[in-house]
Design an enzyme around this catalytic site. Sequence first.
Site, PDB file in Angstrom:
ATOM      1  N   ASP A  39       0.884  -1.497   0.047  1.00  0.00           N
ATOM      2  CA  ASP A  39      -0.200  -0.019  -0.095  1.00  0.00           C
ATOM      3  C   ASP A  39       0.899   1.165  -0.087  1.00  0.00           C
ATOM      4  O   ASP A  39       2.079   1.248   0.364  1.00  0.00           O
ATOM      5  CB  ASP A  39      -0.838  -0.182   1.381  1.00  0.00           C
ATOM      6  N   ASN A  87     -10.743  -2.666  -6.706  1.00  0.00           N
ATOM      7  CA  ASN A  87      -9.739  -1.766  -7.264  1.00  0.00           C
ATOM      8  C   ASN A  87     -10.269  -1.129  -8.736  1.00  0.00           C
ATOM      9  O   ASN A  87      -9.791  -0.310  -9.124  1.00  0.00           O
ATOM     10  CB  ASN A  87      -8.297  -2.287  -7.348  1.00  0.00           C
TER      11      ASN A  87
HETATM   12  C1  FPP Z   1      -1.949   0.088  -3.292  1.00  0.00           C
HETATM   13  O1  FPP Z   1      -1.287   1.450  -3.625  1.00  0.00           O
HETATM   14  C2  FPP Z   1      -1.181  -0.533  -4.581  1.00  0.00           C
HETATM   15  C3  FPP Z   1      -1.889  -0.823  -5.787  1.00  0.00           C
HETATM   16  C4  FPP Z   1      -3.493  -1.046  -5.648  1.00  0.00           C
HETATM   17  C5  FPP Z   1      -1.125  -1.551  -6.608  1.00  0.00           C
HETATM   18  C6  FPP Z   1      -0.019  -2.546  -6.497  1.00  0.00           C
HETATM   19  C7  FPP Z   1       0.674  -2.791  -7.499  1.00  0.00           C
HETATM   20  C8  FPP Z   1       2.008  -2.625  -7.440  1.00  0.00           C
HETATM   21  C9  FPP Z   1       2.832  -2.339  -6.358  1.00  0.00           C
HETATM   22  C10 FPP Z   1       2.689  -2.816  -8.584  1.00  0.00           C
HETATM   23  C11 FPP Z   1       3.621  -4.074  -8.974  1.00  0.00           C
HETATM   24  C12 FPP Z   1       2.708  -5.274  -8.993  1.00  0.00           C
HETATM   25  C13 FPP Z   1       2.912  -6.201  -9.940  1.00  0.00           C
HETATM   26  C14 FPP Z   1       2.490  -7.581  -9.699  1.00  0.00           C
HETATM   27  C15 FPP Z   1       3.834  -6.045 -11.370  1.00  0.00           C
HETATM   28  P1  FPP Z   1      -2.459   2.668  -3.661  1.00  0.00           P
HETATM   29  O2  FPP Z   1      -2.587   3.084  -4.864  1.00  0.00           O
HETATM   30  O3  FPP Z   1      -3.811   2.294  -2.791  1.00  0.00           O
HETATM   31  O4  FPP Z   1      -1.734   3.895  -2.974  1.00  0.00           O
HETATM   32  P2  FPP Z   1      -2.426   4.988  -1.873  1.00  0.00           P
HETATM   33  O5  FPP Z   1      -3.072   4.140  -0.899  1.00  0.00           O
HETATM   34  O6  FPP Z   1      -1.448   5.772  -1.265  1.00  0.00           O
HETATM   35  O7  FPP Z   1      -3.462   5.637  -2.773  1.00  0.00           O
END
Ligand code: FPP
Length: 262
Positions: A39, A87
Site C-alpha cells: 500500500d 480496485n
Molecule cells: C496500493 O497503493 C497499490 C496497488 C493497488 C497496486 C499494487 C501494484 C504494484 C505495487 C505494482 C507491482 C505489481 C506487479 C504484480 C507488477 P495505492 O494506490 O492504494 O496507494 P495509496 O493508498 O497511497 O493511494
Amino acid sequence: MWKKIFGGKAQPNEEELANPLFDRINWERLPRHVAIIMDGNGRWAQGRGLVRTAGHKAGVKTLKNVLKTAIDLRLEALTVYAFSTENWKRPRPEVDFLMKLFSDYLIKELEEMNDYNVRIRFIGRKDGMPESLQRQMTAAEELMKDNTGIRFNVAANYGGQDELLRAARSLAQRVAAGELSAADIDEKLMEASLDTAGDPPVDLVIRTSGDQRLSNFLLWQSAYAEFYFTDTNWPDFTPACFVDAMVEFAGRDRRFGGLKNT
Ligand code: FPP
C-alpha cells in the site's frame, strides 16, 4: 547465484552469511509464507508532486527487490496483493495503467524469475482481467510450473470473500454430483479448494503505508498470521525493511490458541 538453490529448510550459504543485510536474521525462525499488502504507491507519488501512477511504477522495483530477498531467505511462499476486486472502482486511466504495468512486468521479468526457480501463480478471478493479460498470466504459470523454488502468488482481481465463495460453490457442486458428502468437508478440503492450494498457511502479513486492516486479503489463510504494519510507503520499502519484518516476526510468541511457545 539464485538458480536452483531452494532446497527446503532455511540454511544460509556462505554468500548469504557474508551479506550484512542478513546479520540480524534468525534462520531458524523465519516465516514460511509471507503475504504483503503493497500500500501507499499513490501517497508516495503525491508526496513527490508526481502522478499516482509513478508510484505504481516505483512499486514494481520494490517488488522485484523484495522477491529477491525472499528467495535469498529461502521463504517457501510470497503472496502479494496487486489488484483487488474493489480496485476496479479507481479511475479508468489508473486501472488501465496497472493492467499495462502487470503485462510489462510479465514481459520483462519472466525469464529472470524462471532463472530464479520461481513458481508464479495468479490468485483471484483471472477471468475478469483483460484477455491478453490472461493469456500472459497462464503462459507464465505454465513456464514456471515445474520450478521448485519460491511460490510467488500474485493476487490480481482478488478478494478473500470472493475466493471463499468460489471454494464453497465448487465444494457444493462436488457434493451435488455425489463425489463428496457434506460431512467430508473439513479444513484440508477447504484449503485444497482455495486459490492458494498447496501453499503453507500465511505466517506473516505485512502492510505498508500506515493503515492497519486486512482489506479482504487471504481471509482463510491468515487465520493465525502475525501482522506487521509499517508507515513506510511501498515504493520506499527496501530489502532492509523486509529484514526488519523478519526480525520482528522471529521475536513473536506464536501460540496458535495454545500456551506459551518460547
Ligand atoms: C496500493 O497503493 C497499490 C496497488 C493497488 C497496486 C499494487 C501494484 C504494484 C505495487 C505494482 C507491482 C505489481 C506487479 C504484480 C507488477 P495505492 O494506490 O492504494 O496507494 P495509496 O493508498 O497511497 O493511494
